[in-house]
Design an enzyme around this catalytic site. Structure first.
Site, PDB file in Angstrom:
ATOM      1  N   GLN A 268      18.319 -57.674 -16.105  1.00  0.00           N
ATOM      2  CA  GLN A 268      18.514 -56.947 -15.032  1.00  0.00           C
ATOM      3  C   GLN A 268      17.916 -57.789 -13.845  1.00  0.00           C
ATOM      4  O   GLN A 268      18.561 -57.920 -12.717  1.00  0.00           O
ATOM      5  CB  GLN A 268      17.766 -55.394 -14.922  1.00  0.00           C
ATOM      6  CG  GLN A 268      18.743 -54.545 -15.582  1.00  0.00           C
ATOM      7  CD  GLN A 268      20.130 -54.676 -15.555  1.00  0.00           C
ATOM      8  OE1 GLN A 268      20.704 -54.267 -14.560  1.00  0.00           O
ATOM      9  NE2 GLN A 268      20.972 -54.837 -16.742  1.00  0.00           N
ATOM     10  N   HIS A 271      20.259 -60.451 -12.249  1.00  0.00           N
ATOM     11  CA  HIS A 271      21.347 -60.111 -11.337  1.00  0.00           C
ATOM     12  C   HIS A 271      21.074 -60.314 -10.028  1.00  0.00           C
ATOM     13  O   HIS A 271      21.965 -61.264  -9.534  1.00  0.00           O
ATOM     14  CB  HIS A 271      21.430 -58.529 -11.384  1.00  0.00           C
ATOM     15  CG  HIS A 271      22.666 -57.923 -12.263  1.00  0.00           C
ATOM     16  ND1 HIS A 271      23.798 -58.312 -12.255  1.00  0.00           N
ATOM     17  CD2 HIS A 271      22.327 -57.287 -13.336  1.00  0.00           C
ATOM     18  CE1 HIS A 271      24.404 -57.755 -13.154  1.00  0.00           C
ATOM     19  NE2 HIS A 271      23.683 -56.996 -14.091  1.00  0.00           N
ATOM     20  N   GLU A 336      18.976 -46.310 -13.439  1.00  0.00           N
ATOM     21  CA  GLU A 336      20.111 -46.464 -13.466  1.00  0.00           C
ATOM     22  C   GLU A 336      20.506 -46.823 -15.052  1.00  0.00           C
ATOM     23  O   GLU A 336      21.330 -45.974 -15.704  1.00  0.00           O
ATOM     24  CB  GLU A 336      20.586 -47.820 -12.891  1.00  0.00           C
ATOM     25  CG  GLU A 336      22.045 -48.174 -13.177  1.00  0.00           C
ATOM     26  CD  GLU A 336      22.370 -49.543 -12.341  1.00  0.00           C
ATOM     27  OE1 GLU A 336      23.380 -49.940 -12.305  1.00  0.00           O
ATOM     28  OE2 GLU A 336      21.553 -50.254 -12.145  1.00  0.00           O
ATOM     29  N   HIS A 337      19.598 -47.678 -15.738  1.00  0.00           N
ATOM     30  CA  HIS A 337      19.945 -47.838 -17.023  1.00  0.00           C
ATOM     31  C   HIS A 337      18.332 -47.699 -17.762  1.00  0.00           C
ATOM     32  O   HIS A 337      17.639 -48.042 -17.441  1.00  0.00           O
ATOM     33  CB  HIS A 337      20.026 -49.432 -17.447  1.00  0.00           C
ATOM     34  CG  HIS A 337      21.162 -50.071 -16.637  1.00  0.00           C
ATOM     35  ND1 HIS A 337      21.129 -50.746 -15.716  1.00  0.00           N
ATOM     36  CD2 HIS A 337      22.548 -49.796 -16.898  1.00  0.00           C
ATOM     37  CE1 HIS A 337      22.268 -51.159 -15.223  1.00  0.00           C
ATOM     38  NE2 HIS A 337      23.176 -50.631 -15.953  1.00  0.00           N
ATOM     39  N   ASP A 370      27.253 -53.230 -20.820  1.00  0.00           N
ATOM     40  CA  ASP A 370      27.735 -53.834 -19.814  1.00  0.00           C
ATOM     41  C   ASP A 370      29.157 -54.336 -19.844  1.00  0.00           C
ATOM     42  O   ASP A 370      29.962 -54.391 -19.070  1.00  0.00           O
ATOM     43  CB  ASP A 370      27.076 -55.221 -19.263  1.00  0.00           C
ATOM     44  CG  ASP A 370      25.887 -54.735 -18.503  1.00  0.00           C
ATOM     45  OD1 ASP A 370      25.808 -53.700 -17.650  1.00  0.00           O
ATOM     46  OD2 ASP A 370      24.949 -55.382 -18.057  1.00  0.00           O
ATOM     47  N   HIS A 429      42.484 -10.911   8.058  1.00  0.00           N
ATOM     48  CA  HIS A 429      41.844 -11.114   6.481  1.00  0.00           C
ATOM     49  C   HIS A 429      42.397  -9.886   6.043  1.00  0.00           C
ATOM     50  O   HIS A 429      43.032  -9.922   4.841  1.00  0.00           O
ATOM     51  CB  HIS A 429      40.540 -11.738   6.428  1.00  0.00           C
ATOM     52  CG  HIS A 429      40.344 -13.173   6.560  1.00  0.00           C
ATOM     53  ND1 HIS A 429      40.730 -13.668   7.845  1.00  0.00           N
ATOM     54  CD2 HIS A 429      40.088 -14.240   5.737  1.00  0.00           C
ATOM     55  CE1 HIS A 429      40.614 -15.215   7.679  1.00  0.00           C
ATOM     56  NE2 HIS A 429      40.045 -15.313   6.316  1.00  0.00           N
TER      57      HIS A 429
END
Length: 442
Positions: A268, A271, A336-337, A370, A429
């Protein structure tokens, strides 16, 4: 903050038993990793230009930002161009993409929701019906650094959902084209691909131009300009999410392999410099060994400067007394992961309530997710896993509720509805119901 000891980069180190842990942990949670540059005004200007000038604005911005001159006639890749680019892909790369596509499609087909229709005790027929959005737009970051796996992860769920039209925008700066991206689009059943990117691409997908028809929903990752554009067009169209920098949290015990954990964390960190990798462990040996393995790898991986910046500025190691404490801290981070590299991952998983995706056991690195496991890798970041989920087939569908009331059923449930309407001061109504209650017609 991180420190340098004897030339080694040390990330933030926290111990959950220390008196000042809460303060230090809150600082870690609140650290801002997103690009702080204010691009909203620039993006607003770009969107306005695309709305007013259409194709011409796209061509002008493409020349300015991507340094290529296009016309309306070649904004879209032709079938022959797509075929020519696909032919450049090696057999091994093609096979890998095909395997990934098959697995992603099989997983997402399981997500298709079912319609329902039933009659309740009052005789009212009720239910819901699912239907796909008519058209969706997928943004793909461009150039040779673009990711074909993201094309599969966004396009295949849309196709499984039944979206009739899917348009892809992918910038080609300096006319650099990634054949894998175009092949991934074709494997996903998409052939409407435009060589335009940035906020201008998002604007074109949302509002349309002479060449690009507007869509109903936009998905896909991008830079700060793309993220800002998605925020600004939301409401005109739907969007998937505003994704921040990637992140991973690994919970490891003494049964884990520190050399594997180090690579998982760096997967990660490589990235981008704003990515975040965090290790939580109850083992002092794991703390030391992982840190040493990361230092060794940082000296030899190709994206070492990016990974080094990420680990130095945002990396963290948290020591806990036991795995139950690890789970509680993980839930506060809502990563996230999340990798559970422990002896009994299934048991620990039961204590996890917030995570975008969970990877169970020593043999399930996040990186395999991934590409080829099947679940989507478009996941909530920046603690948004507390209230949201990863991209799915349902994101490309709408649920329409259904109701059918007979006269007999209306006689049963109508009077309370009239009472509620009158209590809210909405005369018509109530009348729209009470007049039917007076009627003898069926």
């Amino acid at each position: 903050s991180s420190v340098v000891v004897e030339g080694k980069i040390m990330p933030v180190f926290l111990n959950s038993l220390n008196a000042n842990f809460e303060k230090e942990f809150e600082t870690l949670l609140s650290s801002k990793r997103e690009d702080s540059v204010d691009v909203d005004s620039s993006v607003k200007e770009i969107i306005s230009a695309v709305i007013e000038f259409g194709d011409q604005a796209l061509l002008d911005y493409t020349q300015k930002f991507d340094r290529i001159v296009l016309t309306s006639d070649n904004l879209r890749f032709t079938h022959s161009e797509l075929k020519e680019q696909a032919a450049k892909v090696s057999d091994s790369d093609r096979s890998a993409l095909e395997l990934a596509a098959v697995r992603i499609e099989a997983y997402h087909k399981k997500q298709l929701p079912e319609n329902a229709f039933w009659t309740d005790e009052s005789g009212v027929e009720l239910g819901w019906r699912w239907s796909p959005v008519e058209a969706a737009g997928l943004y793909v970051p461009g150039g040779l650094a673009s990711y074909p796996s993201s094309v599969l992860m966004n396009a295949i769920p849309a196709k499984v959902a039944g979206v009739r039209r899917l348009a892809i925008t992918v910038p080609t700066p300096d006319n650099k084209i990634n054949p894998l991206v175009l092949l991934a689009a074709q494997l996903s059943g998409v052939d409407e691909i435009y060589r335009v990117g940035g906020a201008q691409a998002i604007a074109a997908l949302a509002y349309g131009t002479e060449t690009i028809e507007p869509v109903d929903k936009i998905t896909g990752p991008g830079n700060a300009f793309v993220a800002a554009a998605k925020r600004q067009v939301f409401g005109k169209v739907g969007i998937d999410m505003i994704a921040g920098p990637s992140e991973i949290l690994v919970i490891a015990d003494k049964t884990s392999r520190p050399d594997w954990i180090a690579l998982d964390l760096l997967s990660q960190a490589e990235h981008d410099a704003s990515a975040q990798a965090i290790l939580i462990t109850d083992s002092d040996n794991v703390v030391q060994a992982v840190n040493e393995c990361i230092e060794v790898n940082l000296k030899k991986i190709s994206r070492n400067e990016i990974a080094r910046s990420s680990w130095r500025d945002f990396g963290a190691i948290i020591k806990v007394p036991d795995l139950e404490a690890a789970a509680k801290i993980s839930n506060r981070i809502a990563p996230e992961h999340l990798e559970l590299c422990v002896s009994d991952p299934d048991n620990l998983m039961g204590k996890i309530s917030h995570a975008g995706a969970i990877f169970l056991g020593h043999w399930t690195p996040e990186a395999v997710g991934d590409y080829v496991t099947g679940p989507n890798h478009v996941l909530p970041t920046a603690r948004s896993a507390r209230f949201s989920s990863g991209l799915s087939v349902v994101d490309f569908m709408k649920r329409t509720t259904l109701a059918k009331v007979s006269r007999d059923a209306l006689l049963k449930i109508g009077p309370p509805a009239v009472t509620l309407a009158e209590s809210e001061g909405l005369e018509c109504h109530g009348l729209s119901i009470s007049e039917r209650l007076k009627s003898n017609s069926q």
